[in-house]
Design an enzyme around this catalytic site. Sequence first.
Site, PDB file in Angstrom:
ATOM      1  N   SER A  29      37.175  40.089  49.486  1.00 18.61           N
ATOM      2  CA  SER A  29      36.415  39.089  50.252  1.00 18.61           C
ATOM      3  C   SER A  29      35.117  38.793  49.515  1.00 18.61           C
ATOM      4  CB  SER A  29      36.156  39.593  51.677  1.00 18.61           C
ATOM      5  OG  SER A  29      37.362  39.710  52.380  1.00 18.61           O
ATOM      6  N   ASN A  30      35.265  38.100  48.388  1.00 21.24           N
ATOM      7  CA  ASN A  30      34.146  37.785  47.502  1.00 21.24           C
ATOM      8  C   ASN A  30      34.229  36.321  47.108  1.00 21.24           C
ATOM      9  OD1 ASN A  30      33.387  40.672  47.205  1.00 21.24           O
ATOM     10  ND2 ASN A  30      35.343  40.780  46.141  1.00 21.24           N
ATOM     11  N   ASP A  44      31.940  41.444  49.583  1.00 19.50           N
ATOM     12  CA  ASP A  44      32.258  42.508  50.531  1.00 19.50           C
ATOM     13  C   ASP A  44      31.454  43.762  50.192  1.00 19.50           C
ATOM     14  OD1 ASP A  44      33.679  43.905  48.443  1.00 19.50           O
ATOM     15  OD2 ASP A  44      35.538  42.880  48.990  1.00 19.50           O
ATOM     16  N   HIS A  74      39.923  38.969  39.391  1.00 14.02           N
ATOM     17  CA  HIS A  74      38.840  39.751  40.004  1.00 14.02           C
ATOM     18  C   HIS A  74      37.895  40.286  38.924  1.00 14.02           C
ATOM     19  CE1 HIS A  74      36.804  42.078  43.045  1.00 14.02           C
ATOM     20  NE2 HIS A  74      37.035  43.200  42.387  1.00 14.02           N
ATOM     21  N   HIS A  95      20.445  23.147  40.521  1.00 13.72           N
ATOM     22  CA  HIS A  95      21.801  22.659  40.294  1.00 13.72           C
ATOM     23  C   HIS A  95      22.534  23.585  39.328  1.00 13.72           C
ATOM     24  CE1 HIS A  95      24.636  19.336  38.717  1.00 13.72           C
ATOM     25  NE2 HIS A  95      25.141  19.885  39.816  1.00 13.72           N
TER      26      HIS A  95
END
Length: 134
Positions: free
Chosen positions: A124-125, A28, A101, A20
Amino acid sequence: MKKTPLLNIALSRVIASLGHGDILMIVDAGMPVPPGVELIDLALTRGVPDFVSVLDVVLSEMQVESHVLAREMADIKPPALQIIESLNLDDQLGQQRWISHEDLKALSRTAKAIIRTGECQPYSNLALVSGVVF
């Protein structure tokens, strides 16, 4: 042989070992991987495998409590964002959080593992935070 969609041994092992709150990232081809964080490199060539295919298979095995995205993704709007938003509406990704980012790269240092795809669409992360099934 396994009956579920995920066949990759390393990825199956990592998902089975998540507790958990553990973080698993799908990234990407250009996202840096910090030293000391396990890399599961699935990238074969540009676009193979794509981000969405990897996410679909991971979600077939992983319980997700929440997820984290870079704000820049909302500006660039790569194709993966539409899929993430639809999965979020279906409550498959739990609570959504947006950070810069640079902060996502810093968060990657705490990931249990990072899955590198062949995706070449910028930003694309995704960081997936493991939930519990009970």
